[in-house]
Design a protein around this motif. Structure first.
Motif, short mmCIF file in Angstrom:
data_model
loop_
_atom_site.label_atom_id
_atom_site.label_comp_id
_atom_site.label_asym_id
_atom_site.label_seq_id
_atom_site.Cartn_x
_atom_site.Cartn_y
_atom_site.Cartn_z
N ARG A 229 0.81 -1.23 0.00
CA ARG A 229 0.00 0.00 0.00
C ARG A 229 0.84 1.27 0.00
NH1 ARG A 229 -0.19 1.89 5.23
NH2 ARG A 229 0.58 0.43 6.81
N ILE A 230 2.12 1.22 0.42
CA ILE A 230 2.91 2.46 0.44
C ILE A 230 4.10 2.41 -0.52
CG2 ILE A 230 2.24 2.99 2.81
CD1 ILE A 230 5.06 2.10 3.68
N PHE A 231 4.20 1.36 -1.31
CA PHE A 231 5.31 1.28 -2.26
C PHE A 231 5.36 2.51 -3.16
CE2 PHE A 231 6.50 0.24 -6.67
CZ PHE A 231 7.83 -0.05 -6.49
N ASN A 232 6.58 3.02 -3.40
CA ASN A 232 6.78 4.20 -4.24
C ASN A 232 7.96 3.92 -5.15
OD1 ASN A 232 7.38 6.69 -5.39
ND2 ASN A 232 6.89 7.84 -3.52
N GLU A 233 7.73 3.92 -6.46
CA GLU A 233 8.81 3.59 -7.39
C GLU A 233 9.92 4.63 -7.40
OE1 GLU A 233 6.81 5.33 -11.53
OE2 GLU A 233 7.10 3.17 -11.24
N ALA A 234 9.67 5.83 -6.87
CA ALA A 234 10.72 6.83 -6.76
C ALA A 234 11.78 6.42 -5.73
CB ALA A 234 10.12 8.19 -6.37
N LEU A 235 11.47 5.40 -4.94
CA LEU A 235 12.39 4.93 -3.90
C LEU A 235 13.02 3.59 -4.25
CD1 LEU A 235 10.16 5.95 -0.87
CD2 LEU A 235 12.27 7.07 -1.62
N LEU A 236 13.03 3.25 -5.54
CA LEU A 236 13.66 2.01 -5.97
C LEU A 236 15.18 2.12 -5.96
CD1 LEU A 236 11.42 0.95 -9.00
CD2 LEU A 236 11.72 -0.31 -6.85
N LEU A 237 15.81 1.11 -5.42
CA LEU A 237 17.26 1.02 -5.47
C LEU A 237 17.74 0.68 -6.88
CD1 LEU A 237 17.70 -1.09 -2.24
CD2 LEU A 237 18.81 1.13 -2.61
N ASP A 238 18.92 1.15 -7.24
CA ASP A 238 19.59 0.71 -8.45
C ASP A 238 20.46 -0.48 -8.04
OD1 ASP A 238 20.96 0.33 -10.78
OD2 ASP A 238 22.09 2.20 -10.70
N ILE A 239 20.02 -1.70 -8.39
CA ILE A 239 20.68 -2.92 -7.94
C ILE A 239 21.53 -3.50 -9.05
CG2 ILE A 239 20.35 -5.28 -7.12
CD1 ILE A 239 19.52 -3.42 -5.01
N ARG A 240 22.78 -3.83 -8.73
CA ARG A 240 23.67 -4.51 -9.67
C ARG A 240 24.06 -5.87 -9.08
NH1 ARG A 240 25.57 -0.44 -13.23
NH2 ARG A 240 24.08 1.28 -13.01
N ALA A 241 23.98 -6.91 -9.91
CA ALA A 241 24.43 -8.24 -9.47
C ALA A 241 25.95 -8.28 -9.47
CB ALA A 241 23.87 -9.31 -10.40
N THR A 242 26.52 -8.97 -8.50
CA THR A 242 27.96 -9.17 -8.42
C THR A 242 28.25 -10.64 -8.22
OG1 THR A 242 28.23 -8.99 -6.02
CG2 THR A 242 28.11 -6.92 -7.25
N SER A 243 29.52 -11.00 -8.26
CA SER A 243 29.89 -12.40 -8.09
C SER A 243 29.71 -12.88 -6.65
CB SER A 243 31.34 -12.62 -8.51
OG SER A 243 32.22 -11.87 -7.69
N ASP A 244 29.57 -11.94 -5.71
CA ASP A 244 29.45 -12.32 -4.30
C ASP A 244 28.25 -11.69 -3.62
OD1 ASP A 244 30.45 -9.77 -4.43
OD2 ASP A 244 32.03 -10.07 -2.92
N GLY A 245 27.22 -11.36 -4.39
CA GLY A 245 26.02 -10.77 -3.80
C GLY A 245 25.42 -9.71 -4.70
N LYS A 246 25.12 -8.54 -4.12
CA LYS A 246 24.53 -7.44 -4.86
C LYS A 246 25.13 -6.11 -4.40
CE LYS A 246 19.94 -9.36 -5.94
NZ LYS A 246 20.27 -10.77 -5.70
N PHE A 247 25.04 -5.12 -5.27
CA PHE A 247 25.42 -3.74 -4.93
C PHE A 247 24.21 -2.86 -5.19
CE2 PHE A 247 27.08 0.49 -5.51
CZ PHE A 247 28.13 0.57 -4.61
N GLY A 248 23.73 -2.15 -4.16
CA GLY A 248 22.55 -1.30 -4.28
C GLY A 248 22.91 0.15 -4.08
N ARG A 249 22.29 1.02 -4.88
CA ARG A 249 22.63 2.45 -4.86
C ARG A 249 21.36 3.29 -4.73
NH1 ARG A 249 26.24 5.88 -7.85
NH2 ARG A 249 25.74 8.01 -7.20
N TYR A 250 21.44 4.31 -3.86
CA TYR A 250 20.37 5.30 -3.80
C TYR A 250 20.95 6.61 -3.28
CZ TYR A 250 15.79 7.39 -3.65
OH TYR A 250 14.72 8.22 -3.92
N ASP A 251 20.56 7.72 -3.92
CA ASP A 251 21.05 9.05 -3.54
C ASP A 251 19.87 9.86 -2.99
OD1 ASP A 251 22.71 8.71 -6.59
OD2 ASP A 251 23.67 8.49 -4.65
N PHE A 252 20.03 10.35 -1.78
CA PHE A 252 18.97 11.11 -1.11
C PHE A 252 19.13 12.61 -1.38
CE2 PHE A 252 19.61 7.30 1.49
CZ PHE A 252 18.32 6.81 1.54
N ILE A 253 18.01 13.26 -1.64
CA ILE A 253 17.98 14.71 -1.78
C ILE A 253 17.17 15.25 -0.61
CG2 ILE A 253 17.31 16.66 -3.25
CD1 ILE A 253 17.53 14.76 -5.65
N VAL A 254 17.82 16.05 0.23
CA VAL A 254 17.22 16.47 1.50
C VAL A 254 17.17 17.99 1.62
CG1 VAL A 254 17.96 14.36 2.65
CG2 VAL A 254 19.44 16.37 2.72
N ALA A 255 16.28 18.44 2.50
CA ALA A 255 16.15 19.88 2.77
C ALA A 255 17.22 20.31 3.74
CB ALA A 255 14.77 20.16 3.33
#
Length: 255
Positions: A229-255
């Protein structure tokens, strides 16, 4: 890379083990040892089996690790639209938000029922859940004018691999502060699911003297996203697969 001619013409285990050892790309030590042990101790492999095994070892070894992504993220300057350039080579991973002058702030979301105040300062969450799938979580904290924010607070908490929160101690809970370039990162795991929610992280972000942003981060292509009910696609991580797991990226814009 293992030459195709050798793969098709030579199925001898010792030959394939030698080829695996000659790979220039990094291979996870456990996989390397297991592959070589199997190949050198086994009898001659059936037609095609050696080719398949060696190909999959090569494919695995060619993938970057979480450490490679993190080193690239930490050492490469950010390219800010308001500046138009970086000090050197552009960053390999683009900003997860389209940052421009007076851009919208990162959306706020509910804190949820499992927040615990006074968490410890730490970056390593993975040791709290050694059975979980490893994920390096990283990003920037930026102003609305795309300037990096140093010494911003980043607080993270989330469920373990089974979807359970630690509500007694501080497992998979902690905070840190951005560096001089506005960068932050955690070594953690992919959170499990619990009833009624899609897969997510909880985060609080606050620049020095600013308001606290409370929000959540999500994974793309999760079956539960559209039902949450509260999912927001603007908050999706940029996920990259790696050989030993995953790498996730998100940049916050704050006041």
């Amino acid at each position: 890379m293992i030459p195709a001619a050798n793969l098709h013409g030579r199925n001898h285990p010792a030959f394939l083990a030698e080829q695996i050892q000659m790979l220039h790309a990094p291979v996870a030590p456990t996989l390397m040892k297991l592959s070589i042990d199997l190949l050198t101790s086994a009898p001659l492999l059936p037609n095609g089996a050696a080719t398949i095994l060696a190909f999959h070892v090569w494919r695995y070894s060619a993938m970057p690790t979480r450490r490679h992504f993190l080193i690239s993220f930490v050492t490469t300057p950010i390219v800010l639209p308001s500046l138009g350039h970086a000090a050197s080579t552009p960053v390999e991973l683009p900003l997860t938000a389209s940052c421009a002058d007076d851009h919208e702030l990162t959306p706020a979301q509910t804190e949820g029922p499992y927040f615990t105040p006074e968490s410890p300062e730490k970056q390593d969450f993975a040791s709290d859940a050694p059975g979980g799938e490893r994920l390096t979580l990283a990003g920037y904290v930026l102003t609305k004018k795309c300037q990096p924010v140093a010494k911003a607070l980043i607080e993270l908490w989330h469920a373990d691999e089974s979807g359970t929160y630690d509500n007694i101690g501080y497992k998979l809970r902690g905070h840190q502060f951005t560096d001089a370039d506005g960068k932050w990162w955690f070594e953690t795991i992919v959170p499990g699911l619990y009833p009624g929610r899609t897969r997510h992280y909880h985060v609080k972000v606050q620049r020095p003297g600013g308001n606290v942003l409370t929000t959540q981060l999500y994974f793309a292509n999760e079956p539960g996203n559209q039902r949450d009910r509260i999912f927001n696609e603007a908050l999706l991580l940029d996920i990259r697969a790696t050989s030993d797991g995953k790498f996730g990226r998100y940049d916050f814009i704050v006041a």
